[in-house]
Design a protein around this motif. Structure first.
Motif, PDB file in Angstrom:
ATOM      1  N   SER A 119      42.995  38.576  48.258  1.00 55.16           N
ATOM      2  CA  SER A 119      41.838  38.408  49.386  1.00 55.16           C
ATOM      3  C   SER A 119      40.308  38.854  48.831  1.00 55.16           C
ATOM      4  N   GLY A 124      40.420  34.645  44.744  1.00 55.50           N
ATOM      5  CA  GLY A 124      40.311  34.667  46.147  1.00 55.50           C
ATOM      6  C   GLY A 124      39.204  33.664  46.585  1.00 55.50           C
ATOM      7  N   ASP A 127      44.039  40.952  44.111  1.00 55.99           N
ATOM      8  CA  ASP A 127      44.693  40.608  45.212  1.00 55.99           C
ATOM      9  C   ASP A 127      43.903  39.164  45.694  1.00 55.99           C
TER      10      ASP A 127
END
Length: 155
Positions: free
Chosen positions: A10, A44, A8
């Motif tokens: 994030s 990220g 992801d």
């Protein structure tokens, strides 16, 4: 609680190396200096690992959540172990070291690398083998003052 995958956007992923440290010479995870993170973040955005000597963190390893204490030696910061609860992380001689068990089961050696995922900076991190994917339950701790009260009650 939100679930977040290691790929992801994030979650920042940082390659870290394994080394031997201390009198036991067990494998530990060598954390890079915050200034050395530039160019090492795989995905990220990560301005800092937010890890300082003595901090207690949650560490997810192989689909389980443990607790670890950030330590320091003459070469920098490191994680020497992962334990079942915060008390054992503060006094590591009392419990099973899940980090060294995982590294041994994964056939890791000094100089090998693993990936440190920054799930919640300063609070929750994950370790995984390079090329593998992990899913984390991202949990934020209560405000510091509430955490301090809870830790005093535990003692």
């Amino acid at each position: 609680m939100p679930r977040v995958a290691s790929d992801d956007e994030s979650v920042a992923a940082v390659r870290v190396s394994l080394a031997r440290s201390g009198g036991t010479r067990r494998l530990c995870v060598r954390l890079p200096a915050d200034t050395a993170l530039e160019g090492r973040v795989e995905s990220g955005s990560c301005e800092t690992l937010s890890l300082t000597d003595g901090n207690l963190i949650r560490l997810d390893v192989d689909r389980s959540t443990y607790h670890a204490r950030v330590a320091a030696d003459t070469e920098g910061r490191l994680l020497r172990g992962a334990f079942d609860d915060r008390r054992r992380a503060r006094t590591p001689g009392e419990g099973r070291n899940r980090l060294t068990e995982w590294l041994a089961a994964s056939d890791r050696e000094p100089g090998d690398s693993v990936v440190l995922d920054v799930v919640v900076p300063g609070e929750q991190y994950g370790l995984r083998l390079p090329g593998e994917r992990a899913v984390y339950d991202a949990v934020r701790e209560p405000r510091s003052s509430l955490t301090d009260i809870a830790e005093r009650l535990d003692e």
